[in-house]
Design a protein around this motif. Sequence first.
Motif, PDB file in Angstrom:
ATOM      1  N   ASP A 134      77.445  20.482  -3.980  1.00 25.09           N
ATOM      2  CA  ASP A 134      77.189  20.285  -5.192  1.00 25.09           C
ATOM      3  C   ASP A 134      78.263  19.674  -6.275  1.00 25.09           C
ATOM      4  O   ASP A 134      79.595  18.895  -6.008  1.00 25.09           O
ATOM      5  N   LYS A 135      78.545  19.871  -7.040  1.00 20.87           N
ATOM      6  CA  LYS A 135      78.721  18.781  -8.411  1.00 20.87           C
ATOM      7  C   LYS A 135      78.539  19.777  -9.935  1.00 20.87           C
ATOM      8  O   LYS A 135      77.767  20.162 -10.277  1.00 20.87           O
ATOM      9  N   SER A 136      80.123  19.242 -10.263  1.00 23.33           N
ATOM     10  CA  SER A 136      80.284  19.895 -11.417  1.00 23.33           C
ATOM     11  C   SER A 136      80.788  18.701 -12.397  1.00 23.33           C
ATOM     12  O   SER A 136      82.560  18.440 -12.147  1.00 23.33           O
ATOM     13  N   VAL A 137      80.532  18.236 -13.130  1.00 20.06           N
ATOM     14  CA  VAL A 137      81.463  17.221 -13.938  1.00 20.06           C
ATOM     15  C   VAL A 137      81.486  17.558 -15.138  1.00 20.06           C
ATOM     16  O   VAL A 137      80.416  17.992 -16.372  1.00 20.06           O
ATOM     17  N   THR A 138      82.232  17.608 -16.266  1.00 22.03           N
ATOM     18  CA  THR A 138      82.323  17.595 -17.461  1.00 22.03           C
ATOM     19  C   THR A 138      82.347  15.864 -17.838  1.00 22.03           C
ATOM     20  O   THR A 138      83.204  15.077 -17.311  1.00 22.03           O
ATOM     21  N   ALA A 139      82.372  15.696 -18.970  1.00 18.46           N
ATOM     22  CA  ALA A 139      81.817  14.121 -20.248  1.00 18.46           C
ATOM     23  C   ALA A 139      82.508  14.312 -21.349  1.00 18.46           C
ATOM     24  O   ALA A 139      83.106  15.808 -21.898  1.00 18.46           O
ATOM     25  N   SER A 140      83.950  13.259 -21.326  1.00 18.92           N
ATOM     26  CA  SER A 140      84.976  13.420 -22.335  1.00 18.92           C
ATOM     27  C   SER A 140      84.252  12.352 -23.454  1.00 18.92           C
ATOM     28  O   SER A 140      83.664  11.738 -23.083  1.00 18.92           O
ATOM     29  N   PHE A 141      84.559  12.665 -25.036  1.00 19.56           N
ATOM     30  CA  PHE A 141      84.625  11.474 -26.458  1.00 19.56           C
ATOM     31  C   PHE A 141      85.737  11.615 -26.793  1.00 19.56           C
ATOM     32  O   PHE A 141      86.163  12.328 -26.307  1.00 19.56           O
ATOM     33  N   ALA A 142      85.597  10.479 -27.363  1.00 19.72           N
ATOM     34  CA  ALA A 142      86.734   9.456 -28.146  1.00 19.72           C
ATOM     35  C   ALA A 142      86.276  10.011 -29.828  1.00 19.72           C
ATOM     36  O   ALA A 142      84.631   9.314 -29.740  1.00 19.72           O
ATOM     37  N   ILE A 143      87.113   9.834 -30.657  1.00 23.25           N
ATOM     38  CA  ILE A 143      86.761   9.600 -31.976  1.00 23.25           C
ATOM     39  C   ILE A 143      86.854   8.109 -31.650  1.00 23.25           C
ATOM     40  O   ILE A 143      87.213   6.989 -31.575  1.00 23.25           O
ATOM     41  N   ASN A 144      85.219   7.767 -33.074  1.00 18.44           N
ATOM     42  CA  ASN A 144      85.105   6.419 -33.228  1.00 18.44           C
ATOM     43  C   ASN A 144      86.493   5.607 -34.004  1.00 18.44           C
ATOM     44  O   ASN A 144      86.227   6.354 -35.209  1.00 18.44           O
ATOM     45  N   THR A 145      86.815   4.758 -33.730  1.00 14.95           N
ATOM     46  CA  THR A 145      88.067   3.727 -34.208  1.00 14.95           C
ATOM     47  C   THR A 145      87.411   2.693 -35.510  1.00 14.95           C
ATOM     48  O   THR A 145      86.219   1.876 -34.846  1.00 14.95           O
ATOM     49  N   TYR A 146      87.715   2.145 -36.640  1.00  9.49           N
ATOM     50  CA  TYR A 146      87.069   1.186 -37.282  1.00  9.49           C
ATOM     51  C   TYR A 146      88.195   0.470 -38.082  1.00  9.49           C
ATOM     52  O   TYR A 146      89.167   0.864 -38.416  1.00  9.49           O
ATOM     53  N   THR A 147      87.950  -1.318 -38.294  1.00  2.00           N
ATOM     54  CA  THR A 147      88.882  -1.938 -38.781  1.00  2.00           C
ATOM     55  C   THR A 147      88.343  -1.633 -39.893  1.00  2.00           C
ATOM     56  O   THR A 147      87.276  -2.451 -40.480  1.00  2.00           O
ATOM     57  N   LEU A 148      89.734  -2.202 -41.227  1.00  3.55           N
ATOM     58  CA  LEU A 148      89.654  -1.802 -42.853  1.00  3.55           C
ATOM     59  C   LEU A 148      89.895  -3.794 -42.811  1.00  3.55           C
ATOM     60  O   LEU A 148      91.615  -3.656 -42.173  1.00  3.55           O
ATOM     61  N   THR A 149      89.403  -4.981 -42.709  1.00  2.78           N
ATOM     62  CA  THR A 149      90.262  -5.825 -42.702  1.00  2.78           C
ATOM     63  C   THR A 149      89.808  -6.456 -44.427  1.00  2.78           C
ATOM     64  O   THR A 149      89.072  -6.538 -44.907  1.00  2.78           O
TER      65      THR A 149
END
Length: 316
Positions: A134-149
């Motif tokens: 048996d297998k039980s897995v969870t997907a993780s997510f992170a907020i996108n970050t952007y660069t302002l130059t």
Amino acid sequence: ADTYTLTYTAGANGTISGTSPQTVNSGSNGSAVTATPNTGYKFVSWSDGVTTATRTDRSVAADISVSASFAPITYTLTYTAGTNGTISGTSPQTVNYQASGSEVTAVPNSGYVFTSWSDGVLTAKRTDTNVTADKSVTASFAINTYTLTYTAGANGTISGTSPQTVNYGASGTAVTATPATGYSFDVWSDGVTTATRTDSNITANKSVTASFKINSYTLTYTAGANGKLKNGNTNLTSPWSQTVNYGGTGSTITAVASANYRFSSWSDGSTANPRTDTSVSADISVTANFVADTYTLTYTAGANGTISGTSPQTVN
């Protein structure tokens, strides 16, 4: 005594251990036999309904012929999305021993990115193969970050932080395009016309440059009464203006008095005539002043007499 035959056979995907067939006297017991599944399979039942894999038939009173049946072992694959994402594809899945599941994908919400599954798999799409548990897995997510130059073009600088790292949908901090002396802010390369800016609701990287333009100043010359202005041999209309960049030099202007008058000074106190304004750093507006010519009347008495009245006299 009567004898009976006990026959045990294995259906597909299994074997029988123990003696088969067995010859047993009436009323006697047979010996134990066991239905053993092949790898990846499990015993289900005997054809006569006995559900224990190992059996010993007792007090035999008739021939017995039974077959053991086997079924594949199945496993459950469960895929779960952590916060800020969803799963596309089937979950849970039931999969036979050493078979493969179907593809599932971890789908981030807008402004987020997939990072990993809880078992270390780093691809958002996955198909689990050769399943043996048996297998039980969870997907993780992170907020996108952007660069302002923010960058300054020639003749200016940027105050504030650059570059900036900003989360999806968040705001950056204020930056200001500061011109060098003699220059003024013109525009950012993305069309923003305010020197100070704070970018908000960020959904992409941004790189912009501030441009600056040189300041220009107006030099205005006016001839007062009883005079005119010239540039070289050219008469100028009064008032006469010219535009000069910061630090630049204006044209040479001469204040020319009318007959019987003379130039006295410019309204800013300068007595230069002609005058050439140099190193210009501000608007200039001046008027040339003229005064009438003056003459001296001097009266003197010869020997043996005197003068009454004022002498000398200054007369326009």
